[in-house]
Design a protein around this motif. Sequence first.
Motif, short mmCIF file in Angstrom:
data_model
loop_
_atom_site.label_atom_id
_atom_site.label_comp_id
_atom_site.label_asym_id
_atom_site.label_seq_id
_atom_site.Cartn_x
_atom_site.Cartn_y
_atom_site.Cartn_z
N GLU A 101 0.83 -1.21 0.00
CA GLU A 101 0.00 0.00 0.00
C GLU A 101 0.86 1.26 0.00
OE1 GLU A 101 -3.25 2.25 2.88
OE2 GLU A 101 -2.90 0.09 3.14
N HIS A 105 1.43 4.72 -4.75
CA HIS A 105 1.55 5.99 -5.46
C HIS A 105 2.47 5.90 -6.66
CE1 HIS A 105 5.06 5.97 -2.79
NE2 HIS A 105 5.62 6.85 -3.61
N VAL A 156 -1.58 10.34 -3.72
CA VAL A 156 -2.69 9.40 -3.58
C VAL A 156 -3.88 10.20 -3.06
CG1 VAL A 156 -3.51 7.29 -2.49
CG2 VAL A 156 -1.10 7.49 -3.12
N ASP A 158 -6.99 11.54 -1.41
CA ASP A 158 -7.73 10.99 -0.27
C ASP A 158 -8.96 11.81 0.09
OD1 ASP A 158 -6.53 13.24 0.79
OD2 ASP A 158 -5.39 12.19 2.33
N SER A 159 -9.25 12.87 -0.68
CA SER A 159 -10.45 13.66 -0.40
C SER A 159 -10.81 14.46 -1.65
CB SER A 159 -10.23 14.60 0.79
OG SER A 159 -9.23 15.57 0.48
N SER A 177 -13.16 10.96 0.36
CA SER A 177 -12.75 10.50 1.70
C SER A 177 -13.69 9.43 2.25
CB SER A 177 -12.70 11.68 2.67
OG SER A 177 -13.98 12.25 2.84
N TRP A 181 -12.61 1.39 0.84
CA TRP A 181 -11.20 1.08 0.57
C TRP A 181 -10.62 2.24 -0.22
CZ3 TRP A 181 -14.82 -2.94 0.48
CH2 TRP A 181 -14.59 -3.96 1.42
N ASN A 182 -9.59 2.88 0.31
CA ASN A 182 -9.02 4.04 -0.35
C ASN A 182 -8.16 3.62 -1.55
OD1 ASN A 182 -6.36 3.43 0.58
ND2 ASN A 182 -6.78 4.48 2.51
N GLU A 185 -5.22 1.26 -0.87
CA GLU A 185 -5.68 -0.09 -0.52
C GLU A 185 -6.19 -0.84 -1.74
OE1 GLU A 185 -7.17 0.55 4.09
OE2 GLU A 185 -8.44 1.28 2.45
N THR A 204 -13.34 3.63 -9.00
CA THR A 204 -13.18 3.33 -7.58
C THR A 204 -14.47 3.16 -6.80
OG1 THR A 204 -12.97 5.70 -7.10
CG2 THR A 204 -10.93 4.46 -7.48
#
Length: 237
Positions: A101, A105, A156, A158-159, A177, A181-182, A185, A204
């Motif tokens: 993980e 990136h 990466v 995340d929001s 966010s 699973w981000n 992950e 996603t």
Amino acid sequence: MTHPTYLWPPPSVASLPVVGSSARYPVNRIFCVGRNYQAHAIEMGMKGVDKEASRPFYFTKTPAALVDSGATIPYPPGTADFHHEMELVVALGAPGFRVAEADAHRLIHGYAAGLDMTRRDLQAIAREAGRPWDLAKDFENAAVCSAILPAGDLGVLDSGAITLAVNGVTRQSGDVSQLIWNIGEIIADLSQFYHLQAGDLIYTGTPEGVGAVGPGDRITGHIDRVGDVELTIGPAE
């Protein structure tokens, strides 16, 4: 070097425009993550997703399903319940297999705004019968995507607000966010099953608020810091 001779011209390479470049992004495969927002899983009749007791699940679309943002597509055959699903798309630019993980990136080339178009009635039939979702998910014009925005300093992601409107009326509103699973992950997990390659796209997952569209409807979607996607639904063929 001898070049092969084909019975008829092979299909052209599926590709997408790239922000700030005249070169296009060649698409290899399209992976999609199912039920990756809790509220969407619930609106689909699930009790919710227990992340600790499960792992992501995936379905695929062929590159032949890809269509650029801004297109007008015909209302598809075989359905009376054609749904929009607004999604963040991750575009890979490097290979990876069994990726940690923390290293995810390194595979990311950029991001896009996408629509996972779905024949919802066919999906419901398949789900009840325990059959694959191919007819519901993998068909012509079922993977709509904006231009690829190179990741740059985004890293990466995340929001970021993710929204969709039909004819100017908001239907979907969420935030990246909220992914169960981000991105890191997802890439790490998917790479346990596939040798990921440059040109792979990962849709996603979608927030709640999915719904039906019909001929004449105009879909507009937005993801903060990433971009916009547009689609018009034409008459049935």
